[in-house]
Every structure is written in structure tokens, then in C-alpha cells.
Design an enzyme around this catalytic site. Structure first.
Site, PDB file in Angstrom:
ATOM      1  N   CYS A 257      30.382 -79.676  77.605  1.00 57.81           N
ATOM      2  CA  CYS A 257      29.107 -79.064  77.216  1.00 57.81           C
ATOM      3  C   CYS A 257      29.299 -77.979  76.139  1.00 57.81           C
ATOM      4  O   CYS A 257      29.591 -78.309  75.000  1.00 57.81           O
ATOM      5  CB  CYS A 257      28.388 -78.536  78.446  1.00 57.81           C
ATOM      6  SG  CYS A 257      26.606 -78.361  78.191  1.00 57.81           S
ATOM      7  N   HIS A 343      27.949 -83.678  81.877  1.00 54.37           N
ATOM      8  CA  HIS A 343      28.647 -83.040  82.999  1.00 54.37           C
ATOM      9  C   HIS A 343      29.278 -84.073  83.931  1.00 54.37           C
ATOM     10  O   HIS A 343      28.621 -84.545  84.867  1.00 54.37           O
ATOM     11  CB  HIS A 343      27.683 -82.149  83.782  1.00 54.37           C
ATOM     12  CG  HIS A 343      27.325 -80.895  83.057  1.00 54.37           C
ATOM     13  ND1 HIS A 343      27.986 -79.707  83.254  1.00 54.37           N
ATOM     14  CD2 HIS A 343      26.385 -80.656  82.115  1.00 54.37           C
ATOM     15  CE1 HIS A 343      27.466 -78.775  82.463  1.00 54.37           C
ATOM     16  NE2 HIS A 343      26.492 -79.324  81.766  1.00 54.37           N
ATOM     17  N   GLU A 345      31.298 -83.563  86.243  1.00 49.86           N
ATOM     18  CA  GLU A 345      31.404 -83.024  87.601  1.00 49.86           C
ATOM     19  C   GLU A 345      30.102 -83.176  88.379  1.00 49.86           C
ATOM     20  O   GLU A 345      30.058 -82.895  89.590  1.00 49.86           O
ATOM     21  CB  GLU A 345      31.803 -81.543  87.557  1.00 49.86           C
ATOM     22  CG  GLU A 345      30.689 -80.561  87.284  1.00 49.86           C
ATOM     23  CD  GLU A 345      30.173 -80.546  85.858  1.00 49.86           C
ATOM     24  OE1 GLU A 345      29.136 -79.912  85.602  1.00 49.86           O
ATOM     25  OE2 GLU A 345      30.811 -81.184  84.983  1.00 49.86           O
TER      26      GLU A 345
END
Length: 369
Positions: A257, A343, A345
Site C-alpha cells: 500500500c 492488502h 494480509e
């Protein structure tokens, strides 16, 4: 709070447009850039994501609060959004694993929230007119005073916010006997990123946003990580210099990001503020290297200049967003460096892209051979 006792409240946009609603019972005024998230679940992770610092969140899911809150579903120690706009706010929760209701959670941190807003109309308006600053007011401050105060709120473009959410002192995460050591630059890091690294046998030292390459290197890490975070990447001169030094020394580097944008700037590729940005857990991305599509979690209002990236002989695009063809991932051709705009995660979101953490570990292994 009973519906009939709710106080009237407003959302005032910087162009003068007003949306009416009701206060959930926490009085006050709050300012920020208004944006919307299309996720159907994961509101607590969204509210505590440091990348949302300075933003008023509009929830497109009409029901917020219905499954309460849980201490295991936070991405940082405190709520990071500036305020919340929703359609239906529930004071009651019905999930067995919830520990309390969302109102108490908000009240403890004094988060101003406005409900009973026509969020479909609001999101449509933002989509057509772009992201802009706004103010939520529940305390009957005059419209003229609100307009004057809102005019003084700085635009997100050019705004450095990583320093507002980064750790003040270095700290460790994971098992100190782990096989790999990672130096992570905290520009607004999410906890689930650290979890993903730790479960891949990594011991992480997390450094403040303005730490130097020397600071990060003194940990003698096997790899380096540049985190997500809020605001414009352009003012992050220290982080950009760190990225340049890591790349020059050809150390394994992974960015997510804001970290992805910093790596682009370190390679002379500019970034720009998007009209609306991407925020949700249902964004389609194409992996050019595999030819496979991925459904991803995204949260960013800035992007890497694709035209400049395509002209850079040292870089290549690895992923792109299928809705608008913006850059979603890139890597360096002759250096041990890659990054993604979204993202992997998740938290919240799908796990389609968690393999990227495995790729980072593989890069570390290859560099040590």
C-alpha cells in the site's frame, strides 16, 4: 438509545452539500476526508486500520454494530477513523464471540457517528463528485461556523500522516528464536501484517516512520518491509531515502500500500491522488505473472503512475486492478524488491493474495544462498 430520542445531526461536504441524519448519542464535531468502504463485514478492523487516519468513513453495508466488537479484531490499539456515517446503527449485538457493543466501544474513544443517513445517495454523490473534506456535527453548531472551520481543513493531497500513527519507539513482534529477522518501517502498520510474517517464522523489529536505513540495518535483518499507512506518500522523504538505500544494497524488500507507493517514488515514478480511491474487500485484481484473478482487500486514495512505470526499464507491472487498470503490483527486474497496492494480509477480506508473504520469504531464502 430509542430512535425517537436521537438528536438531529448533519454531514456537511466541502462543496456545501448537506446530508441529514441522527446522532447515535456521542455529541461533537469531527472533520476529515469523506470516503466509503464496500465491505459487508469487518467494520472493527476497518475502524482501527491506521491507513484510515484522518478520514470520515461511510459504511455501504446498511447495518453496523449488529455483531458487536472483539479484542482480537483490531488492527491497532485505537480507532483511527475520524468519524462514521451509516444507515442503521445497532446498539444490540447477537454474535456469541462479541465482547461488547459497538456504541460502548465508540463512547470510550469518543468517536462521533451519524446514523439514519441515506448512504446510497451519499456514496453515489461521492462517486460522481470525488473524495472531498467533510464535517459531521451533532451539537447544533451553526452552518456558517461549520463552513468556515471546514474551509481550514487541509486537503489530503500533500498531507503527511504517517507520523500521526507510527510507533514512537521500536518494538519487537514474534518469536525471537524464529528463523528470519525482518526490519519493518511503520508508516501505519496493521497488526495482521505482523501476524502473517510471524507465522512464517519471522521475528520482526518495527521501527518509527522516520528511522534511517542504518537504524533498520543494525538489527541485521534478513529482509526489509515497508508498511501501509495514511496520507500522501510524496512528503515521506525519509522513507523514500530508506527505500533507495535498501534497493541500492539489493536487500530483500516487500512493500504494501503506502510502502508500495514509497518504492515507486524511490525509483523516480510519481504517484497521484485518485478521484475516489479503492476501499473494500471485493476488488478484482489480475496477476499478470500467473494469469489468475484475485479478489482483494484494498484501502488507498493514492496510486502509482502507470505510464511512468511502464517506461521505467528497471520495473515491471505484476498486477493491475480489473476495474480501472490502475497499478496493483510491481517488481524490480534486477533487484530483490516487489510491492502491491492492496492488502494480502486481508483483515478484513479474502485470503487470495496471502501467497505474497510466502514469496517474500522465498526471496529472502534466495538472497542468502
Amino acid at each position: 438509545m430509542n430512535y425517537t430520542t436521537k438528536q438531529k445531526a448533519i454531514l456537511l461536504l466541502s462543496d456545501g452539500t448537506i446530508f441529514h441524519g441522527k446522532s447515535i448519542g456521542i455529541s461533537g464535531t469531527t472533520f476529515g476526508e469523506v470516503c466509503f468502504n464496500t465491505g459487508m463485514t469487518g467494520y472493527q478492523e476497518i475502524f482501527t486500520d491506521p491507513s484510515y487516519f484522518g478520514q470520515i468513513m461511510v459504511a455501504t453495508n446498511p447495518h453496523i454494530g449488529n455483531y458487536g466488537v472483539n479484542k482480537n479484531e483490531i488492527e491497532s490499539d485505537t480507532i483511527k477513523i475520524a468519524g462514521l456515517v451509516c444507515k442503521n446503527f445497532s446498539n444490540f449485538h447477537s454474535r456469541p464471540h462479541s465482547e461488547s457493543n459497538l456504541f460502548d466501544y465508540f463512547e470510550k474513544q469518543n468517536l462521533v457517528c451519524i446514523s439514519d443517513v441515506d448512504t446510497r445517495a451519499l456514496v453515489s454523490y461521492i462517486r460522481d463528485n470525488g473524495a472531498m473534506n467533510a464535517v459531521i456535527c451533532t451539537d447544533k453548531t451553526s452552518l456558517e461556523d461549520l463552513k468556515m472551520a471546514l474551509a481550514k481543513v487541509p486537503d489530503m493531497k500533500g498531507l503527511e500522516l504517517a507520523s500521526k500513527v507510527s510507533t514512537k519507539q521500536p518494538y519487537f513482534y514474534g518469536n525471537e528464536t524464529a528463523k528470519y529477522k525482518i526490519s519493518a518501517l511503520d508508516l501505519g502498520i496493521k497488526t495482521n501484517i505482523l501476524r502473517n510474517l510471524a507465522k512464517r517464522d519471522c521475528y520482526i523489529k518495527v521501527f518509527p516512520y522516520n528511522a534511517s536505513f542504518q537504524d533498520l540495518s543494525e538489527f541485521n535483518p534478513d529482509g526489509y518491509f515497508l508498511s501501509n499507512g495514511p496520507g500522501d506518500p510524496d512528503p515521506l522523504f525519509s522513507a523514500i531515502e530508506v527505500a533507495k538505500n535498501i534497493i541500492e544494497n539489493n536487500k530483500p524488500l516487500f512493500g504494501i500500500c503506502l510502502g508500495h507507493q514509497v518504492i515507486a517514488l524511490a525509483n523516480g515514478i510519481s504517484t497521484y491522488k485518485m478521484f475516489n480511491g479503492h476501499r473494500g474487500i471485493n476488488h478484482p485484481v489480475m496477476n499478470i505473472l500467473t494469469g489468475k484473478g484475485e479478489i482483494t482487500s484494498q484501502n488507498h486514495g493514492f496510486a502509482v503512475n502507470r505510464e511512468e512505470l511502464e517506461k521505467n526499464q528497471n520495473m515491471e507491472i505484476t498486477h493491475f486492478h480489473l476495474n480501472d487498470n490502475t497499478v496493483a503490483g510491481m517488481r524490480m527486474k534486477s533487484k530483490n524488491c516487489f510491492s502491491v497496492q492492496y492488502h494480502p494480509e486481508a483483515s478484513p477480506g479474502p485470503h487470495d493474495s496471502s501467497y505474497l508473504f510466502d514469496e517474500f520469504i522465498e526471496n529472502i531464502k534466495l538472497s542468502s544462498n
